[in-house]
Write a protein that holds these residues in place. Structure first.
Motif, PDB file in Angstrom:
ATOM      1  N   LEU A 259      14.740  46.119-104.482  1.00  0.00           N
ATOM      2  CA  LEU A 259      13.683  47.246-104.523  1.00  0.00           C
ATOM      3  C   LEU A 259      13.702  48.088-105.628  1.00  0.00           C
ATOM      4  O   LEU A 259      14.589  48.756-105.957  1.00  0.00           O
ATOM      5  N   HIS A 260      12.528  47.982-106.379  1.00  0.00           N
ATOM      6  CA  HIS A 260      12.224  48.690-107.807  1.00  0.00           C
ATOM      7  C   HIS A 260      12.142  50.394-107.183  1.00  0.00           C
ATOM      8  O   HIS A 260      10.837  50.324-106.770  1.00  0.00           O
ATOM      9  N   MET A 261      12.761  51.180-107.414  1.00  0.00           N
ATOM     10  CA  MET A 261      12.683  52.579-107.055  1.00  0.00           C
ATOM     11  C   MET A 261      13.239  53.238-108.440  1.00  0.00           C
ATOM     12  O   MET A 261      12.752  54.676-108.302  1.00  0.00           O
ATOM     13  N   ASN A 262      13.520  52.970-109.358  1.00  0.00           N
ATOM     14  CA  ASN A 262      13.757  53.665-110.590  1.00  0.00           C
ATOM     15  C   ASN A 262      12.523  53.689-111.702  1.00  0.00           C
ATOM     16  O   ASN A 262      12.262  52.955-112.173  1.00  0.00           O
ATOM     17  N   GLY A 263      12.184  55.023-111.540  1.00  0.00           N
ATOM     18  CA  GLY A 263      11.075  55.353-112.528  1.00  0.00           C
ATOM     19  C   GLY A 263      11.247  55.428-113.856  1.00  0.00           C
ATOM     20  O   GLY A 263      10.474  55.681-114.749  1.00  0.00           O
ATOM     21  N   HIS A 264      12.520  55.389-114.277  1.00  0.00           N
ATOM     22  CA  HIS A 264      12.944  55.636-115.697  1.00  0.00           C
ATOM     23  C   HIS A 264      12.798  54.351-116.657  1.00  0.00           C
ATOM     24  O   HIS A 264      12.954  54.171-117.619  1.00  0.00           O
ATOM     25  N   VAL A 265      12.688  53.066-115.784  1.00  0.00           N
ATOM     26  CA  VAL A 265      12.574  51.802-116.314  1.00  0.00           C
ATOM     27  C   VAL A 265      11.308  51.636-116.993  1.00  0.00           C
ATOM     28  O   VAL A 265      10.109  51.472-116.227  1.00  0.00           O
ATOM     29  N   ALA A 266      11.343  51.082-118.191  1.00  0.00           N
ATOM     30  CA  ALA A 266      10.042  50.950-118.819  1.00  0.00           C
ATOM     31  C   ALA A 266       9.720  49.370-118.946  1.00  0.00           C
ATOM     32  O   ALA A 266       8.570  48.952-118.502  1.00  0.00           O
ATOM     33  N   SER A 267      10.884  48.441-119.037  1.00  0.00           N
ATOM     34  CA  SER A 267      10.696  46.917-119.144  1.00  0.00           C
ATOM     35  C   SER A 267      12.131  46.326-118.926  1.00  0.00           C
ATOM     36  O   SER A 267      13.104  47.131-119.083  1.00  0.00           O
ATOM     37  N   ILE A 268      11.817  45.349-118.381  1.00  0.00           N
ATOM     38  CA  ILE A 268      13.088  44.366-118.085  1.00  0.00           C
ATOM     39  C   ILE A 268      13.065  42.919-118.810  1.00  0.00           C
ATOM     40  O   ILE A 268      11.772  42.161-119.014  1.00  0.00           O
ATOM     41  N   VAL A 282      17.712  46.085-119.707  1.00  0.00           N
ATOM     42  CA  VAL A 282      16.635  47.250-119.205  1.00  0.00           C
ATOM     43  C   VAL A 282      16.485  48.362-120.158  1.00  0.00           C
ATOM     44  O   VAL A 282      17.450  48.838-120.595  1.00  0.00           O
ATOM     45  N   ILE A 283      15.105  48.334-120.651  1.00  0.00           N
ATOM     46  CA  ILE A 283      14.597  49.421-121.493  1.00  0.00           C
ATOM     47  C   ILE A 283      14.118  50.636-120.740  1.00  0.00           C
ATOM     48  O   ILE A 283      13.153  50.491-119.998  1.00  0.00           O
ATOM     49  N   THR A 284      14.547  51.765-121.068  1.00  0.00           N
ATOM     50  CA  THR A 284      14.111  52.925-120.271  1.00  0.00           C
ATOM     51  C   THR A 284      13.120  53.626-121.125  1.00  0.00           C
ATOM     52  O   THR A 284      12.945  53.459-122.327  1.00  0.00           O
ATOM     53  N   TYR A 285      12.243  54.561-120.433  1.00  0.00           N
ATOM     54  CA  TYR A 285      11.350  55.290-121.165  1.00  0.00           C
ATOM     55  C   TYR A 285      11.812  56.166-122.224  1.00  0.00           C
ATOM     56  O   TYR A 285      11.393  56.699-123.058  1.00  0.00           O
ATOM     57  N   LEU A 288      12.649  54.106-125.341  1.00  0.00           N
ATOM     58  CA  LEU A 288      11.474  54.154-125.760  1.00  0.00           C
ATOM     59  C   LEU A 288      10.727  55.143-126.695  1.00  0.00           C
ATOM     60  O   LEU A 288      10.065  55.231-127.599  1.00  0.00           O
ATOM     61  N   ASP A 289      10.946  56.345-125.864  1.00  0.00           N
ATOM     62  CA  ASP A 289      10.402  57.546-126.371  1.00  0.00           C
ATOM     63  C   ASP A 289      11.121  57.984-127.928  1.00  0.00           C
ATOM     64  O   ASP A 289      10.643  58.447-128.856  1.00  0.00           O
ATOM     65  N   ALA A 290      12.326  57.631-127.860  1.00  0.00           N
ATOM     66  CA  ALA A 290      13.271  57.945-129.092  1.00  0.00           C
ATOM     67  C   ALA A 290      12.828  56.941-130.121  1.00  0.00           C
ATOM     68  O   ALA A 290      12.609  57.482-131.403  1.00  0.00           O
TER      69      ALA A 290
END
Length: 324
Positions: A259-268, A282-285, A288-290
């Motif tokens: 169940l995808h509940m993590n809003g920090h995930v940008a892509s898999i 897993v790449i987080t936002y 990606l921002d950095a």
């Protein structure tokens, strides 16, 4: 008595030469006056486009109305150019006249092209056929389109002039022609070098803006070697949407559901294999921002390279032109 009064062969030759020059001047004067009329037709096309767009809020109709008059002006100018040159014997003056007529016509064509480039944003109106384009956006986009059209017209005129001079159709003058041909070859080399430099800079800029952030973020990606830790991370509540997702192997069988509940995930990302999709990246936002914070300033630096490359090409051309 002078030869003109004696009526000998020299007088006939001089009278013929004066008549020849008078015919050349008359042809050039008529062509210039008719070219002004043609440019007036093109300006009428711009006015028609403005009325349809700003007064009637019909940007599409304005574009096609203006384009029709631009086309009529261009066809008329081409017809005038083909009919303007009088029946003269081949020689330096006839070729010089051809050069002056061609130069006037090219200026008219460039002016028409600039008006077309200025009108082109009307066809790109997001509202469709029953909407108009506001004046300020039109001015901004139109100015860019006009400059682009002028650049294309200048390049086309440069190619055409060089071809006409080499074929002997026209000439800037017998004394200036050799230097013009050498300068034309120099401009060609400088233009090719500048085009290559600009294209390379553009490719680098696209790489920095599009590909590099992903590569940097991939280097900082979270790598999961087992499904339990991956599911635990994805099901960590952090304000993201709750969606049921599943990962499939190379045969299409589900090997992991969560169940995808993590809003920090940008892509898999993962590589499907028989019975497994491990490891999972897993790449987080935040990553990606950095990556964007590092790559985007480098991409923006390329905007400073474009005028520098133009300036370098102009200085190089001017330096070498002195030796021509």
């Amino acid at each position: 008595r002078p030869p003109e009064e004696r009526g000998g062969p020299e007088a006939v030759t001089q009278r013929g030469e004066r008549e020849r020059r008078r015919l050349i001047a008359l042809s050039l004067s008529r062509f210039r006056a008719r070219t002004y009329i043609v440019t007036g037709v093109a300006i009428a096309g711009l006015l028609a486009a403005m009325v349809c767009n700003l007064a009637l809020s019909r940007a599409y109709i304005g574009f096609f109305a203006g384009a029709a008059l631009y086309l009529a002006a261009a066809v008329a100018e081409a017809a005038l150019l083909s009919a303007a040159r009088p029946e003269l014997e081949e020689g330096g003056e006839a070729r010089r006249l051809g050069w002056e007529l061609t130069t006037l016509a090219e200026r008219a064509f460039a002016f028409i092209a600039a008006l077309l480039g200025f009108t082109l944003p009307l066809i790109l109106t997001p509202g469709g056929a029953h909407a108009g384009l506001n004046m300020l956006p039109w001015l901004g986009l139109g100015a860019a389109g006009a400059l682009l059209a002028l650049a294309i017209a200048a390049a086309a005129c440069w190619l055409i002039n060089g071809s006409l001079v080499k074929r002997g159709v026209c000439s800037p003058g017998e004394a200036e022609e050799p230097r013009y041909l050498r300068a034309h070859a120099l401009r060609k080399n400088c233009a090719l070098g500048l085009t290559a430099a600009l294209a390379l800079t553009l490719l680098v800029q696209v790489f920095l803006a599009e590909a590099l952030p992903g590569l940097l973020a991939r280097g900082d990606a979270l790598v999961f070697e087992d499904y339990e830790s991956f599911v635990a991370y994805m099901e960590t509540p952090s304000g993201g949407p709750r969606t049921a997702e599943a990962l499939e192997d190379a045969n299409g069988f589900v090997v992991c559901s969560y169940l995808h509940m993590n809003g920090h995930v940008a892509s898999i990302s993962y590589t499907p294999r028989d019975g497994s999709v491990l490891p999972i990246r897993v790449i987080t936002y935040d990553a990606l921002d950095a990556a964007n914070a590092l790559a985007y300033p480098l991409a923006y630096l390329c905007f400073a390279l474009y005028p520098l490359e133009l300036l370098a090409a102009a200085l190089l051309y001017r330096k070498k032109l002195r030796r021509v």
